[in-house]
Motif scaffolding. Structure first.
Motif, PDB file in Angstrom:
ATOM      1  N   VAL A  47       3.927   8.853   7.302  1.00  0.00           N
ATOM      2  CA  VAL A  47       3.083   7.531   6.907  1.00  0.00           C
ATOM      3  C   VAL A  47       1.682   7.740   7.269  1.00  0.00           C
ATOM      4  O   VAL A  47       1.274   8.010   8.299  1.00  0.00           O
ATOM      5  CB  VAL A  47       3.772   6.265   7.672  1.00  0.00           C
ATOM      6  CG1 VAL A  47       3.186   5.357   7.189  1.00  0.00           C
ATOM      7  CG2 VAL A  47       5.164   6.272   7.417  1.00  0.00           C
ATOM      8  N   HIS A  48       0.998   7.476   6.122  1.00  0.00           N
ATOM      9  CA  HIS A  48      -0.625   7.302   6.311  1.00  0.00           C
ATOM     10  C   HIS A  48      -0.957   5.939   6.308  1.00  0.00           C
ATOM     11  O   HIS A  48      -0.564   5.094   5.112  1.00  0.00           O
ATOM     12  CB  HIS A  48      -1.269   8.064   5.148  1.00  0.00           C
ATOM     13  CG  HIS A  48      -0.785   9.621   4.886  1.00  0.00           C
ATOM     14  ND1 HIS A  48      -1.512  10.242   5.692  1.00  0.00           N
ATOM     15  CD2 HIS A  48       0.228  10.375   4.364  1.00  0.00           C
ATOM     16  CE1 HIS A  48      -1.035  11.696   5.282  1.00  0.00           C
ATOM     17  NE2 HIS A  48       0.135  11.423   4.552  1.00  0.00           N
ATOM     18  N   VAL A  49      -1.526   5.421   7.162  1.00  0.00           N
ATOM     19  CA  VAL A  49      -2.115   4.293   7.198  1.00  0.00           C
ATOM     20  C   VAL A  49      -3.584   4.219   7.300  1.00  0.00           C
ATOM     21  O   VAL A  49      -4.294   4.644   8.107  1.00  0.00           O
ATOM     22  CB  VAL A  49      -1.518   3.234   8.640  1.00  0.00           C
ATOM     23  CG1 VAL A  49      -1.976   1.998   8.684  1.00  0.00           C
ATOM     24  CG2 VAL A  49      -0.098   3.604   8.591  1.00  0.00           C
ATOM     25  N   MET A  50      -4.278   3.171   6.284  1.00  0.00           N
ATOM     26  CA  MET A  50      -5.904   3.506   6.066  1.00  0.00           C
ATOM     27  C   MET A  50      -6.001   1.675   6.149  1.00  0.00           C
ATOM     28  O   MET A  50      -5.269   0.819   5.591  1.00  0.00           O
ATOM     29  CB  MET A  50      -6.121   3.881   5.070  1.00  0.00           C
ATOM     30  CG  MET A  50      -5.914   5.319   5.023  1.00  0.00           C
ATOM     31  SD  MET A  50      -6.877   6.363   6.032  1.00  0.00           S
ATOM     32  CE  MET A  50      -8.503   6.052   5.250  1.00  0.00           C
ATOM     33  N   THR A  93      16.456   6.259   4.299  1.00  0.00           N
ATOM     34  CA  THR A  93      15.690   6.130   2.996  1.00  0.00           C
ATOM     35  C   THR A  93      14.456   5.733   3.156  1.00  0.00           C
ATOM     36  O   THR A  93      13.909   5.319   3.979  1.00  0.00           O
ATOM     37  CB  THR A  93      16.659   5.207   2.150  1.00  0.00           C
ATOM     38  OG1 THR A  93      16.410   3.742   2.846  1.00  0.00           O
ATOM     39  CG2 THR A  93      17.911   5.480   2.196  1.00  0.00           C
ATOM     40  N   GLU A  94      13.714   6.010   1.837  1.00  0.00           N
ATOM     41  CA  GLU A  94      12.405   5.533   1.926  1.00  0.00           C
ATOM     42  C   GLU A  94      12.206   4.025   2.098  1.00  0.00           C
ATOM     43  O   GLU A  94      11.304   3.573   2.680  1.00  0.00           O
ATOM     44  CB  GLU A  94      11.662   6.058   0.452  1.00  0.00           C
ATOM     45  CG  GLU A  94      10.194   5.699   0.432  1.00  0.00           C
ATOM     46  CD  GLU A  94       9.596   6.221  -0.468  1.00  0.00           C
ATOM     47  OE1 GLU A  94       8.370   5.850  -1.299  1.00  0.00           O
ATOM     48  OE2 GLU A  94       9.987   7.336  -1.310  1.00  0.00           O
ATOM     49  N   THR A 110      -0.224  -5.203   7.403  1.00  0.00           N
ATOM     50  CA  THR A 110      -0.416  -5.345   5.803  1.00  0.00           C
ATOM     51  C   THR A 110      -1.391  -6.489   5.269  1.00  0.00           C
ATOM     52  O   THR A 110      -1.925  -6.276   4.325  1.00  0.00           O
ATOM     53  CB  THR A 110       0.895  -5.490   5.350  1.00  0.00           C
ATOM     54  OG1 THR A 110       1.359  -6.749   5.581  1.00  0.00           O
ATOM     55  CG2 THR A 110       1.948  -4.456   5.433  1.00  0.00           C
ATOM     56  N   VAL A 111      -1.904  -6.905   6.326  1.00  0.00           N
ATOM     57  CA  VAL A 111      -3.017  -7.918   5.975  1.00  0.00           C
ATOM     58  C   VAL A 111      -4.296  -7.177   5.725  1.00  0.00           C
ATOM     59  O   VAL A 111      -4.907  -7.236   4.789  1.00  0.00           O
ATOM     60  CB  VAL A 111      -3.166  -9.021   7.183  1.00  0.00           C
ATOM     61  CG1 VAL A 111      -4.388  -9.859   6.730  1.00  0.00           C
ATOM     62  CG2 VAL A 111      -2.037  -9.844   6.973  1.00  0.00           C
ATOM     63  N   ILE A 112      -4.549  -6.163   6.567  1.00  0.00           N
ATOM     64  CA  ILE A 112      -5.782  -5.425   6.297  1.00  0.00           C
ATOM     65  C   ILE A 112      -5.605  -3.813   6.242  1.00  0.00           C
ATOM     66  O   ILE A 112      -6.602  -3.127   6.022  1.00  0.00           O
ATOM     67  CB  ILE A 112      -6.733  -5.645   7.828  1.00  0.00           C
ATOM     68  CG1 ILE A 112      -5.985  -5.154   9.068  1.00  0.00           C
ATOM     69  CG2 ILE A 112      -7.009  -7.089   7.922  1.00  0.00           C
ATOM     70  CD1 ILE A 112      -6.701  -4.935  10.254  1.00  0.00           C
ATOM     71  N   GLU A 113      -4.246  -3.380   6.267  1.00  0.00           N
ATOM     72  CA  GLU A 113      -4.150  -2.080   6.127  1.00  0.00           C
ATOM     73  C   GLU A 113      -2.947  -1.550   4.837  1.00  0.00           C
ATOM     74  O   GLU A 113      -2.176  -2.798   4.645  1.00  0.00           O
ATOM     75  CB  GLU A 113      -3.256  -1.490   7.356  1.00  0.00           C
ATOM     76  CG  GLU A 113      -4.358  -1.553   8.358  1.00  0.00           C
ATOM     77  CD  GLU A 113      -3.759  -0.931   9.829  1.00  0.00           C
ATOM     78  OE1 GLU A 113      -4.259  -0.204  10.441  1.00  0.00           O
ATOM     79  OE2 GLU A 113      -2.357  -1.372  10.008  1.00  0.00           O
ATOM     80  N   SER A 114      -3.300  -0.552   4.200  1.00  0.00           N
ATOM     81  CA  SER A 114      -2.358  -0.122   3.162  1.00  0.00           C
ATOM     82  C   SER A 114      -1.690   1.022   3.806  1.00  0.00           C
ATOM     83  O   SER A 114      -2.231   1.779   4.860  1.00  0.00           O
ATOM     84  CB  SER A 114      -2.895   0.178   1.846  1.00  0.00           C
ATOM     85  OG  SER A 114      -4.075   1.126   2.190  1.00  0.00           O
ATOM     86  N   TYR A 115      -0.592   1.456   3.099  1.00  0.00           N
ATOM     87  CA  TYR A 115       0.000   2.724   3.804  1.00  0.00           C
ATOM     88  C   TYR A 115       0.775   3.481   2.403  1.00  0.00           C
ATOM     89  O   TYR A 115       0.956   3.090   1.538  1.00  0.00           O
ATOM     90  CB  TYR A 115       1.137   2.271   4.896  1.00  0.00           C
ATOM     91  CG  TYR A 115       2.226   1.506   4.326  1.00  0.00           C
ATOM     92  CD1 TYR A 115       3.421   1.810   3.706  1.00  0.00           C
ATOM     93  CD2 TYR A 115       2.038   0.072   4.301  1.00  0.00           C
ATOM     94  CE1 TYR A 115       4.390   1.165   3.009  1.00  0.00           C
ATOM     95  CE2 TYR A 115       3.023  -0.804   3.795  1.00  0.00           C
ATOM     96  CZ  TYR A 115       4.237  -0.317   3.127  1.00  0.00           C
ATOM     97  OH  TYR A 115       5.177  -1.062   2.810  1.00  0.00           O
ATOM     98  N   ALA A 116       0.883   4.808   2.923  1.00  0.00           N
ATOM     99  CA  ALA A 116       1.646   5.587   1.785  1.00  0.00           C
ATOM    100  C   ALA A 116       2.705   6.318   2.680  1.00  0.00           C
ATOM    101  O   ALA A 116       2.418   6.774   3.671  1.00  0.00           O
ATOM    102  CB  ALA A 116       0.534   6.504   1.294  1.00  0.00           C
ATOM    103  N   ILE A 117       3.773   6.419   2.094  1.00  0.00           N
ATOM    104  CA  ILE A 117       4.687   7.210   2.623  1.00  0.00           C
ATOM    105  C   ILE A 117       5.225   8.710   1.880  1.00  0.00           C
ATOM    106  O   ILE A 117       5.391   8.697   0.754  1.00  0.00           O
ATOM    107  CB  ILE A 117       6.274   6.282   2.610  1.00  0.00           C
ATOM    108  CG1 ILE A 117       5.918   5.056   3.341  1.00  0.00           C
ATOM    109  CG2 ILE A 117       7.264   7.063   3.051  1.00  0.00           C
ATOM    110  CD1 ILE A 117       6.997   4.187   3.076  1.00  0.00           C
ATOM    111  N   GLU A 118       5.461   9.689   2.797  1.00  0.00           N
ATOM    112  CA  GLU A 118       5.842  10.764   2.151  1.00  0.00           C
ATOM    113  C   GLU A 118       7.112  11.416   2.839  1.00  0.00           C
ATOM    114  O   GLU A 118       7.280  11.242   4.018  1.00  0.00           O
ATOM    115  CB  GLU A 118       5.002  12.216   2.555  1.00  0.00           C
ATOM    116  CG  GLU A 118       3.552  12.129   2.054  1.00  0.00           C
ATOM    117  CD  GLU A 118       2.658  13.155   2.431  1.00  0.00           C
ATOM    118  OE1 GLU A 118       2.973  14.153   3.007  1.00  0.00           O
ATOM    119  OE2 GLU A 118       1.280  13.027   2.829  1.00  0.00           O
ATOM    120  N   MET A 119       7.948  11.680   1.903  1.00  0.00           N
ATOM    121  CA  MET A 119       9.562  11.825   2.424  1.00  0.00           C
ATOM    122  C   MET A 119       9.847  13.240   2.494  1.00  0.00           C
ATOM    123  O   MET A 119       9.236  13.666   1.330  1.00  0.00           O
ATOM    124  CB  MET A 119      10.415  10.871   1.747  1.00  0.00           C
ATOM    125  CG  MET A 119      10.639   9.499   1.802  1.00  0.00           C
ATOM    126  SD  MET A 119      11.139   8.994   3.647  1.00  0.00           S
ATOM    127  CE  MET A 119      12.630   9.043   3.615  1.00  0.00           C
TER     128      MET A 119
END
Length: 76
Positions: A5-8, A51-52, A66-75
């Motif tokens: 999980v990438h959180v930015m 699961t994803e 999630t108010v100030i951060e977005s995330y991307a998931i790699e499975m």
């Protein structure tokens, strides 16, 4: 099974750590760096059958603000 999980911070949210890194790089002579956004990477070891959607729920409930951060998931 593994997930990453990438959180930015979302665009427009002040990133003081990123700005400190940008400033330090400039002081070291790396003048070509005009902006830095710092985030975090979370590696998860998951049981078979995860699961994803499970990881998305983890992000929504705990791993990312999630108010100030977005995330991307790699499975994988």
């Amino acid at each position: 099974m593994k997930a990453r999980v990438h959180v930015m911070l979302k665009t427009g949210v002040l990133d003081p750590q990123g700005e400190a890194v940008r400033h330090a790089l400039g002081a070291m002579g790396f003048d070509s760096v005009t902006g830095v956004r710092q985030g975090k990477v979370i590696d998860l070891d998951l049981a078979e059958g995860a699961t994803e959607a499970d990881v998305t729920e983890m992000c929504e409930k705990l791993l990312a603000n999630t108010v100030i951060e977005s995330y991307a998931i790699e499975m994988g």
